[in-house]
Each structure stands twice: as C-alpha cells, then as structure tokens.
Scaffold this motif. Structure first.
Motif, PDB file in Angstrom:
ATOM      1  N   THR A   1       5.046  -8.145   3.901  1.00 17.49           N
ATOM      2  CA  THR A   1       5.667  -7.600   2.685  1.00 17.49           C
ATOM      3  C   THR A   1       6.524  -6.364   2.978  1.00 17.49           C
ATOM      4  N   ALA A   2       6.309  -5.725   4.116  1.00 17.60           N
ATOM      5  CA  ALA A   2       7.156  -4.591   4.495  1.00 17.60           C
ATOM      6  C   ALA A   2       8.573  -5.045   4.794  1.00 17.60           C
ATOM      7  N   TYR A   3       8.726  -6.318   5.159  1.00 18.76           N
ATOM      8  CA  TYR A   3      10.018  -6.862   5.557  1.00 18.76           C
ATOM      9  C   TYR A   3      10.703  -7.639   4.435  1.00 18.76           C
ATOM     10  N   ARG A   4       9.927  -8.331   3.616  1.00 21.22           N
ATOM     11  CA  ARG A   4      10.547  -9.158   2.576  1.00 21.22           C
ATOM     12  C   ARG A   4      10.104  -8.820   1.160  1.00 21.22           C
ATOM     13  N   GLY A   5       9.263  -7.785   1.007  1.00 21.83           N
ATOM     14  CA  GLY A   5       8.799  -7.401  -0.315  1.00 21.83           C
ATOM     15  C   GLY A   5       7.798  -8.390  -0.893  1.00 21.83           C
ATOM     16  N   GLN A   6       7.306  -8.057  -2.102  1.00 20.22           N
ATOM     17  CA  GLN A   6       6.394  -8.946  -2.834  1.00 20.22           C
ATOM     18  C   GLN A   6       6.458  -8.529  -4.294  1.00 20.22           C
ATOM     19  N   ASP A   7       6.899  -9.435  -5.159  1.00 23.20           N
ATOM     20  CA  ASP A   7       7.196  -9.086  -6.548  1.00 23.20           C
ATOM     21  C   ASP A   7       6.010  -8.501  -7.300  1.00 23.20           C
ATOM     22  N   LEU A   8       4.796  -8.944  -6.966  1.00 17.56           N
ATOM     23  CA  LEU A   8       3.611  -8.505  -7.699  1.00 17.56           C
ATOM     24  C   LEU A   8       2.899  -7.336  -7.026  1.00 17.56           C
ATOM     25  N   LEU A   9       3.348  -6.954  -5.837  1.00 16.44           N
ATOM     26  CA  LEU A   9       2.653  -5.926  -5.044  1.00 16.44           C
ATOM     27  C   LEU A   9       3.652  -4.883  -4.555  1.00 16.44           C
TER      28      LEU A   9
END
Length: 278
Positions: free
Chosen positions: A172-180
C-alpha cells in the motif's frame, strides 16, 4: 461511511479460520546461530512466522506484543519447540519508554542484540477520506511509524557492525489503498525511513532494509474488514489468492542473515505478483 470492524486491533490469530500457515517449510541451516532477534508484533501473523523461522535458524527470539497473551504464549512455545530460547514482552510500542524497557530486558536476558524487526501495526478501514477520525489518524501513526522510531532508537546503542534492522512496510506504500489511507500513509513513511536509515547507518556497518507484503492472511484482515471483504481478500492478486505468513518470513531471514550482506536501504516484495515501481 465507517466500515464495521469485527475484532479489536491488531486481532487474534487463535480466532482465525482457517488458521494462517506460519511454520517454516525447510530444515534450518544455522544462518542465525548465536544471534538475538527482537520482533515487534511477534505474537502472530508475519511476526509469528518470522519468529519461528529465526528460531529454526538458531536465533534467540524476543517477542514484543500489545496484549494478545494467548497468541504470544503460543509463539513462545513454537520458538522453544525449535530448540531456541525466547522471551515475551507485553506493551504498546507507541510508548517510547516501553520500547526502552523492551530493549533493556532483551539485552539483559540474552547479553546483546543483533537483529531488530520493526513489524507491529494496526489498520482501520474507513470508506470516505473525510470521515477518518482524528484520533484514529494519531493512533495509527503512533503504532505504525512512531513505534518504529522508538524501538530502533532504543536498540541502536546495542547494535554493532553486522547488525540488521528490518522494517515491515506494505504494497500500500506503493499503490495506496482506498479504505486504508492513514495506514498506507504510515507505510509510505516506513519506506522513507528504510531508505534514510540505510544510508545513515551504512558507515556503522548496520544494514537497514524493508519487506513490503501484499495481501497476506494475518489477524489484521478479519480485524479490519467486514466478512464480505474478508471472503474475497487476496483474490485479485495475480496469483489469485492471499499469501501466507510463512511465504513472507523468508524475506526477513534473507535480510537478517549474511545472505543479505550487500543489501541496505532496499525493500523486498512478497506480494503475489503486483508489479511495483519505486
């Protein structure tokens, strides 16, 4: 919209069904013989799998954990079953004085410290960015990034040339996460910390690296998402399934032992096939 969280954070492994796979797949070869490793969040998930693998490779293992006593005692049992010595220490790594005490007890018990795995984390799913509570943001950063600073600062006086620090970041550090979003932000900060300390400590002969797992079946998942999200967890990865903790732990072993002696400021990506650009 807030998303219902079925368990308290960071979750209990003994309540999971199916149980994650944490046992190492191969016999040990003594790659950590005589070493002492401190693992935060070592009671369950990736931390447990790493603790058991390190023990199989000959290390003494200190398991720092928040309050999951049953999971921590099980992990200690697993470590001892591998013929290694272990120690469990309870407390919140977001508290700097507690981190100092964890390191003090670890060094007192094992007469030194060679490997630090900064791994403890929490995450809370929230549907809309504007709904993320202020206290949640503070708490997530306190555990996920302040805790890393505190445990590394506390350990540094005891680390010598050849020591290894390994931080758990995330895909998620590289591509994100909509809920986090707050969680992903802390994992991006950890990535920057790895790169900065990798350079900073190189002259000391202390290596600093990271591991960025993708969707791994750990207690954080049922503790973070409602049942429908848990049911489909990991199915959209290229390999079509979530990973298991024992598929991630070997990355930590590689970075902790002499096999990774020419690695610093780097990140390994056990993520099921996601193409990551840094």
């Amino acid at each position: 919209m807030m998303m219902e969280t079925p368990q308290k954070q960071p979750g209990d492994e003994h309540r999971m069904s199916p149980e994650p796979d944490y046992m190492p797949r191969y016999p040990g070869s003594g790659r950590l013989r005589g070493k002492t490793a401190l693992i935060t969040g070592g009671d369950s998930g990736i931390g447990r799998a790493t603790a058991v693998l390190f023990a199989r490779e000959g290390a003494n293992v200190v398991i720092a954990y928040l309050d999951e006593d049953r999971d921590a005692e099980k992990t200690l049992e697993l470590v001892r079953n591998e013929g290694a010595e272990g120690l469990v220490l309870r407390g919140d790594v977001g508290n700097k004085s507690l981190c100092v005490e964890i390191v003090r007890q670890s060094v007192e018990k094992f007469d030194g410290l060679d490997i630090v795995v900064a791994n403890a984390a929490e995450q809370h799913a929230v549907g809309e960015f504007e709904d993320i509570p202020e206290e949640q943001i503070k708490q997530t950063f306190k555990t996920n990034i302040f805790g890393y600073f505190y445990i590394i600062q506390a350990a540094l006086p005891y680390l010598h040339e050849g020591a290894s620090i390994i931080c758990t970041t995330s895909v998620t550090a590289y591509r994100g996460q909509d809920l986090l979003i707050d969680y992903a932000s802390t994992k991006g900060a950890i990535l920057a910390l790895v790169r900065a300390l990798g350079s900073k400590f190189a002259k000391k002969g202390i290596r600093v690296n990271g591991v960025a797992p993708g969707p791994i079946w750990t207690p954080l998942i049922p503790a973070s998402f409602p049942p429908d999200k848990v049911e489909e967890f990991g199915q959209h990865s290229p390999l079509g399934r979530p990973g298991q903790p024992n598929e991630v732990a070997p990355c930590f072993l590689f970075l902790a032992c002499e096999d990774g002696s020419y690695m610093t400021g780097q990140v390994l990506h056990p993520n099921g096939g996601d193409a990551i650009s840094s």
